[in-house]
Design an enzyme around this catalytic site. Structure first.
Site, mmCIF file in Angstrom:
data_model
loop_
_atom_site.group_PDB
_atom_site.id
_atom_site.type_symbol
_atom_site.label_atom_id
_atom_site.label_comp_id
_atom_site.label_asym_id
_atom_site.label_seq_id
_atom_site.Cartn_x
_atom_site.Cartn_y
_atom_site.Cartn_z
ATOM 1 C CG HIS A 38 -1.264 3.552 5.183
ATOM 2 N ND1 HIS A 38 -2.419 2.977 5.657
ATOM 3 C CD2 HIS A 38 -0.634 2.617 4.453
ATOM 4 C CE1 HIS A 38 -2.493 1.726 5.223
ATOM 5 N NE2 HIS A 38 -1.417 1.484 4.491
ATOM 6 C CG ASP A 72 -4.360 4.750 7.647
ATOM 7 O OD1 ASP A 72 -3.152 4.603 7.936
ATOM 8 O OD2 ASP A 72 -4.864 4.252 6.620
ATOM 9 C CB SER A 123 -0.939 0.021 1.209
ATOM 10 O OG SER A 123 -0.193 -0.083 2.403
#
Length: 363
Positions: free
Chosen positions: A344, A341, A50
């Site tokens: 991240h 978050d 990600s």
């Protein structure tokens, strides 16, 4: 695991795992590099999880998605694109630093044009890892899947511009790989799938073997100028890991950081070995551990205030589907936060990390 010929569908067990732990680490932080002066026919390719994914998971059936608000609220047009941040991610910054383009598109985006392909694309998939089991847990693209996509990419541009130009593009291309944190956070520390059968040294050996195979195959496909490989960051200091394993004071999880350090040492040795064995190879170890730890330990130096929580929701556990437009408590001033978050970084933090690491790398 082949795909495009079949749709990836999450199993009930993968959904259960996601729901139970709700804290799967989907990132580690890639650095960028100093741009070269000759950009003729240059392309940028990124692989990984990600940290690098610019939207490939939007086009597969998986719960590892971020194509909804408030993700992307500071992206161009305030649009959620599948990037796990409030704005750009390292794939974009890498392309920007090399002067190729400002945004690196996802390869699976059906709207891609030929020029998009010729200057590089992203093959990464949020939730992936070196261990094939990691990708299976969330029904995302494994590292072999991403390599298969690269092969399809190569065939596609060969058909469009010919063998000679394709070879030139690949020979001048710059590639980046960033993954490994999901293997430790999901497989090893959050589920009983691997830890009963491997101690940490043995499991990191498994990860290194996969990394070695991928890098050699990528080289064999023509990647030459630079293949940058990011290490694992201090995963024990991520907000979710603090919440799960940091005790009442939510301290950094030492065991997680120690596992990352062990893997990173092996990764560095692997890259040295491959550079010696492969003619014309230019693989580079990119340190993301130290720069992120510096931000966390010295936030005021970088004009941050919050280091142990994400901006979204409570900042303790929310990420992915748990960080959505109805999640209460999301911050107004994201510039104060290192993390968007619970896993991240914010676009601001990514940009700073890129700047720090770019000073160490030249081609």
């Amino acid at each position: 695991m082949a795909f495009l010929s079949q749709i990836l569908v999450p199993s009930s067990s993968s959904v259960k795992i996601f729901s139970i732990i709700a804290v799967i680490f989907l990132s580690h932080y890639v650095a960028a590099v100093t741009p070269a002066t000759n950009k003729t026919n240059r392309a940028v390719f990124t692989f990984g999880d990600s940290t690098m994914d610019t939207g490939n998971n939007d086009y597969i059936i998986s719960i590892a998605k971020s194509n909804f608000p408030p993700y992307g609220r500071d992206f161009v047009g305030g649009k959620p694109t599948g990037r796990f941040s409030n704005g750009k991610v390292p794939s974009d910054f890498v392309a920007e630093i090399f002067g190729v383009k400002k945004i690196l598109p996802a390869y699976l985006d059906p709207k891609l044009q030929l020029q998009d392909l010729l200057t590089g694309v992203c093959f990464a998939s949020a939730g992936s890892g070196y261990d094939p089991l990691t990708a299976k847990l969330l029904s995302v693209l494994s590292l072999p899947d991403q390599l298969d996509l690269f092969k399809k990419y190569k065939s596609k541009i060969t058909a469009a511009v010919g063998t000679e130009r394709t070879a030139t593009i690949l020979s001048k291309s710059i590639s980046f790989l960033s993954m490994g944190s999901n293997d430790l956070a999901i497989n090893y520390f959050s589920t009983p799938l691997r830890s009963p059968y491997y101690d940490i040294p043995a499991y990191t050996d498994l990860m290194i073997e996969s990394a070695s195979n991928f890098l050699q195959e990528l080289y064999a496909l023509g990647a030459r100028v630079l293949i940058g490989v990011s290490c694992i960051p201090p995963i024990g200091c991520l907000p979710a890991q603090r919440t799960l394993n940091g005790g009442i004071k939510r301290a950094c999880y030492k065991t997680g950081n120690q596992a990352a350090i062990l893997f990173n040492s092996k990764l560095s040795h692997l890259i040295d070995s491959l550079n010696e064995r492969l003619p014309e190879a230019h693989l580079m170890y990119i340190d993301n551990y130290s720069p992120l730890l510096s931000l966390i330990q010295n936030p005021a130096q970088y004009r941050f205030e919050v280091v142990d929580k994400g901006c979204c929701g409570t900042g303790d556990l929310e990420f992915g589907p748990l960080c959505n437009k109805d999640t209460p408590g999301t911050c107004n001033d994201v510039s104060k936060y290192i993390f968007w978050d619970s896993f991240h970084p914010t676009e601001k933090a990514y940009r700073i990390l890129t700047s720090i690491s770019s000073k160490e790398v030249k081609i």
